[in-house]
Design an enzyme around this catalytic site. Structure first.
Site, PDB file in Angstrom:
ATOM      1  N   GLU A   1       1.771 -98.741  50.636  1.00 28.53           N
ATOM      2  CA  GLU A   1       2.352-100.041  50.261  1.00 28.53           C
ATOM      3  C   GLU A   1       3.816 -99.903  49.854  1.00 28.53           C
ATOM      4  O   GLU A   1       4.610-100.822  50.039  1.00 28.53           O
ATOM      5  CB  GLU A   1       1.499-100.686  49.162  1.00 28.53           C
ATOM      6  CG  GLU A   1       0.200-101.229  49.749  1.00 28.53           C
ATOM      7  CD  GLU A   1      -1.029-100.982  48.909  1.00 28.53           C
ATOM      8  OE1 GLU A   1      -0.925-100.868  47.681  1.00 28.53           O
ATOM      9  OE2 GLU A   1      -2.141-100.889  49.502  1.00 28.53           O
TER      10      GLU A   1
ATOM     11  N   SER B   1     -10.432 -97.030  52.118  1.00 30.20           N
ATOM     12  CA  SER B   1     -11.760 -97.653  52.106  1.00 30.20           C
ATOM     13  C   SER B   1     -12.878 -96.675  51.732  1.00 30.20           C
ATOM     14  O   SER B   1     -13.987 -96.755  52.270  1.00 30.20           O
ATOM     15  CB  SER B   1     -12.043 -98.341  53.448  1.00 30.20           C
ATOM     16  OG  SER B   1     -11.126 -99.408  53.650  1.00 30.20           O
TER      17      SER B   1
ATOM     18  N   GLY C   1      -8.736 -97.023  46.182  1.00 29.40           N
ATOM     19  CA  GLY C   1      -8.118 -98.253  45.706  1.00 29.40           C
ATOM     20  C   GLY C   1      -9.164 -99.241  45.241  1.00 29.40           C
ATOM     21  O   GLY C   1      -9.626 -99.202  44.100  1.00 29.40           O
ATOM     22  N   GLY C   2      -9.582-100.121  46.150  1.00 28.79           N
ATOM     23  CA  GLY C   2     -10.476-101.227  45.782  1.00 28.79           C
ATOM     24  C   GLY C   2     -11.703-100.809  44.995  1.00 28.79           C
ATOM     25  O   GLY C   2     -12.035-101.420  43.964  1.00 28.79           O
TER      26      GLY C   2
ATOM     27  N   ASN D   1      -6.500 -95.585  42.280  1.00 25.72           N
ATOM     28  CA  ASN D   1      -5.221 -96.313  42.295  1.00 25.72           C
ATOM     29  C   ASN D   1      -5.531 -97.784  42.056  1.00 25.72           C
ATOM     30  O   ASN D   1      -6.076 -98.455  42.937  1.00 25.72           O
ATOM     31  CB  ASN D   1      -4.543 -96.110  43.660  1.00 25.72           C
ATOM     32  CG  ASN D   1      -3.314 -96.974  43.827  1.00 25.72           C
ATOM     33  OD1 ASN D   1      -2.768 -97.505  42.849  1.00 25.72           O
ATOM     34  ND2 ASN D   1      -2.870 -97.128  45.065  1.00 25.72           N
ATOM     35  N   TRP D   2      -5.173 -98.261  40.874  1.00 20.60           N
ATOM     36  CA  TRP D   2      -5.531 -99.643  40.518  1.00 20.60           C
ATOM     37  C   TRP D   2      -4.559-100.669  41.107  1.00 20.60           C
ATOM     38  O   TRP D   2      -4.776-101.865  40.985  1.00 20.60           O
ATOM     39  CB  TRP D   2      -5.587 -99.793  38.996  1.00 20.60           C
ATOM     40  CG  TRP D   2      -6.610 -98.907  38.339  1.00 20.60           C
ATOM     41  CD1 TRP D   2      -7.583 -98.165  38.959  1.00 20.60           C
ATOM     42  CD2 TRP D   2      -6.758 -98.642  36.939  1.00 20.60           C
ATOM     43  NE1 TRP D   2      -8.319 -97.477  38.027  1.00 20.60           N
ATOM     44  CE2 TRP D   2      -7.846 -97.744  36.783  1.00 20.60           C
ATOM     45  CE3 TRP D   2      -6.086 -99.074  35.787  1.00 20.60           C
ATOM     46  CZ2 TRP D   2      -8.266 -97.277  35.532  1.00 20.60           C
ATOM     47  CZ3 TRP D   2      -6.494 -98.618  34.549  1.00 20.60           C
ATOM     48  CH2 TRP D   2      -7.576 -97.723  34.421  1.00 20.60           C
TER      49      TRP D   2
ATOM     50  N   GLY E   1      -7.638-100.668  52.250  1.00 16.21           N
ATOM     51  CA  GLY E   1      -7.981-102.030  51.861  1.00 16.21           C
ATOM     52  C   GLY E   1      -8.615-102.854  52.958  1.00 16.21           C
ATOM     53  O   GLY E   1      -8.729-104.073  52.843  1.00 16.21           O
TER      54      GLY E   1
ATOM     55  N   HIS F   1       3.228 -93.979  48.723  1.00 15.56           N
ATOM     56  CA  HIS F   1       1.998 -94.722  49.057  1.00 15.56           C
ATOM     57  C   HIS F   1       2.324 -95.712  50.177  1.00 15.56           C
ATOM     58  O   HIS F   1       3.425 -96.257  50.248  1.00 15.56           O
ATOM     59  CB  HIS F   1       1.465 -95.455  47.821  1.00 15.56           C
ATOM     60  CG  HIS F   1       0.148 -96.127  48.079  1.00 15.56           C
ATOM     61  ND1 HIS F   1       0.048 -97.362  48.661  1.00 15.56           N
ATOM     62  CD2 HIS F   1      -1.118 -95.700  47.865  1.00 15.56           C
ATOM     63  CE1 HIS F   1      -1.233 -97.676  48.787  1.00 15.56           C
ATOM     64  NE2 HIS F   1      -1.961 -96.689  48.315  1.00 15.56           N
TER      65      HIS F   1
ATOM     66  N   GLU G   1      -3.754 -90.939  54.036  1.00 12.05           N
ATOM     67  CA  GLU G   1      -4.249 -92.307  53.960  1.00 12.05           C
ATOM     68  C   GLU G   1      -3.808 -93.080  55.195  1.00 12.05           C
ATOM     69  O   GLU G   1      -2.689 -93.622  55.222  1.00 12.05           O
ATOM     70  CB  GLU G   1      -3.701 -92.994  52.710  1.00 12.05           C
ATOM     71  CG  GLU G   1      -4.112 -92.356  51.412  1.00 12.05           C
ATOM     72  CD  GLU G   1      -4.045 -93.365  50.270  1.00 12.05           C
ATOM     73  OE1 GLU G   1      -5.097 -93.676  49.706  1.00 12.05           O
ATOM     74  OE2 GLU G   1      -2.955 -93.865  49.982  1.00 12.05           O
TER      75      GLU G   1
HETATM   76  C1  PEP Z   1      -5.208 -96.855  48.216  1.00  7.59           C
HETATM   77  O1  PEP Z   1      -4.709 -97.807  47.664  1.00  7.59           O
HETATM   78  O2  PEP Z   1      -4.646 -95.761  48.146  1.00  7.59           O
HETATM   79  C2  PEP Z   1      -6.455 -97.039  48.935  1.00  7.59           C
HETATM   80  C3  PEP Z   1      -6.940 -96.014  49.605  1.00  7.59           C
HETATM   81  O3  PEP Z   1      -7.057 -98.261  48.876  1.00  7.59           O
HETATM   82  P1  PEP Z   1      -8.559 -98.636  49.367  1.00  7.59           P
HETATM   83  O4  PEP Z   1      -9.476 -97.600  48.792  1.00  7.59           O
HETATM   84  O5  PEP Z   1      -8.809 -99.998  48.802  1.00  7.59           O
HETATM   85  O6  PEP Z   1      -8.561 -98.597  50.845  1.00  7.59           O
END
Ligand code: PEP
Length: 256
Positions: free
Chosen positions: A101, A215, A236-237, A12-13, A176, A99, A170
């Site tokens: 966010e 993460s 994500g990151g 997920n960018w 993040g 998600h 999640e």
């Molecule tokens: C995400 O955005 O779904 C996510 C899991 O981010 P991160 O890997 O950065 O925690």
């Protein structure tokens, strides 16, 4: 992995990357998937979907494309929103629904998420239902209740046994933050979620892929993928680094 569910490694960018970077990340993901027995998907910002679709198609189409969100209405006066049909038309196979966010920054409710899932299914997309508890909810001992409420809302959007579905667990506190859940915490949550799906459809529960997200990185992904109920990762990151994402795309299949 002790099941036959093919692991799905998804990136997920979010709202990151230039157009050129997006094309490069997509090409790198396609290359990494070559020779891997995993599935892979990328979720670019809407602005780069057509570019990424073109890059993925010319690389053979093995990496799936997904949207990060879709509206709970099919069309109309919803400035800034993207419809599920639009995502399907540019070549998306998946869309994230709910998600963290979208829920916590943009204020989407369970009803909104269910509406987005309904639109996704009507457009022929596979919804990736994202669920997760906040740290306050976890500390109050409410994790299971929160997850199952979110799962129930999403399952309510399904029209029948054949509707496709992916679920992502999640925990909000792990996204993040660099503080991933432990594989034990993920195992517990994934088992609750799969058992809930089984209450209404035992066959779906066997085949639904439940991803862990929060993460995830090349160093810890193995611990999650070793959990029988964890069928991949939503990243994500670390998905913004094509080398790291490539390692993770290859990881599950090698067990390295
Ligand atoms: C995400 O955005 O779904 C996510 C899991 O981010 P991160 O890997 O950065 O925690």
């Amino acid at each position: 992995m002790t099941t036959t569910r093919t692991p799905l490694i998804a990136g997920n960018w979010k709202m990151n990357g230039t157009r050129e970077e997006a094309r490069g990340w997509a090409a790198a993901a396609a290359e990494a998937l070559t020779g891997s027995t995993n599935d892979a998907a990328v979720f670019p910002p809407d602005a780069w979907l057509c570019d990424v679709a073109e890059v993925l198609a010319s690389a053979g189409g093995a990496v799936a494309l997904g949207g990060q969100s879709c509206c709970w209405e099919p069309k109309g006066a919803f400035t800034g929103a993207t419809s599920a049909a639009m995502l399907a038309e540019v070549g998306c196979r998946y869309v994230l629904c709910g998600h963290s966010e979208r829920r916590h920054v943009f204020g989407e409710s369970d009803a909104d998420v269910a509406g987005s899932m309904a639109q996704a299914l009507a457009a022929g997309l596979t919804p990736v239902l994202c669920v997760g508890e906040t740290i306050e909810e976890r500390e109050a001992g409410r994790t299971q209740e929160v997850l199952l409420t979110q799962v129930d809302a999403g399952l309510g959007a399904l029209r029948g046994a054949d509707d496709p579905l992916v679920i992502a667990y999640e925990p909000v506190w792990a996204i993040g933050t660099g503080k991933a859940a432990t594989p034990t915490e993920a195992a517990e949550a994934h088992a609750w979620i799969r058992a809930r799906v089984a209450e209404t459809d035992a066959e779906r529960a066997e085949r639904v892929r439940i991803l862990y997200g929060g993460s995830v990185n090349p160093d810890n992904i193995g611990g999650f993928l070793d959990v029988p109920d964890v069928d991949g990762a939503l990243i994500g990151g670390a998905a913004l680094d094509p080398v790291k994402f490539g390692l993770m795309i290859r990881h599950a299949s090698t067990g390295a």
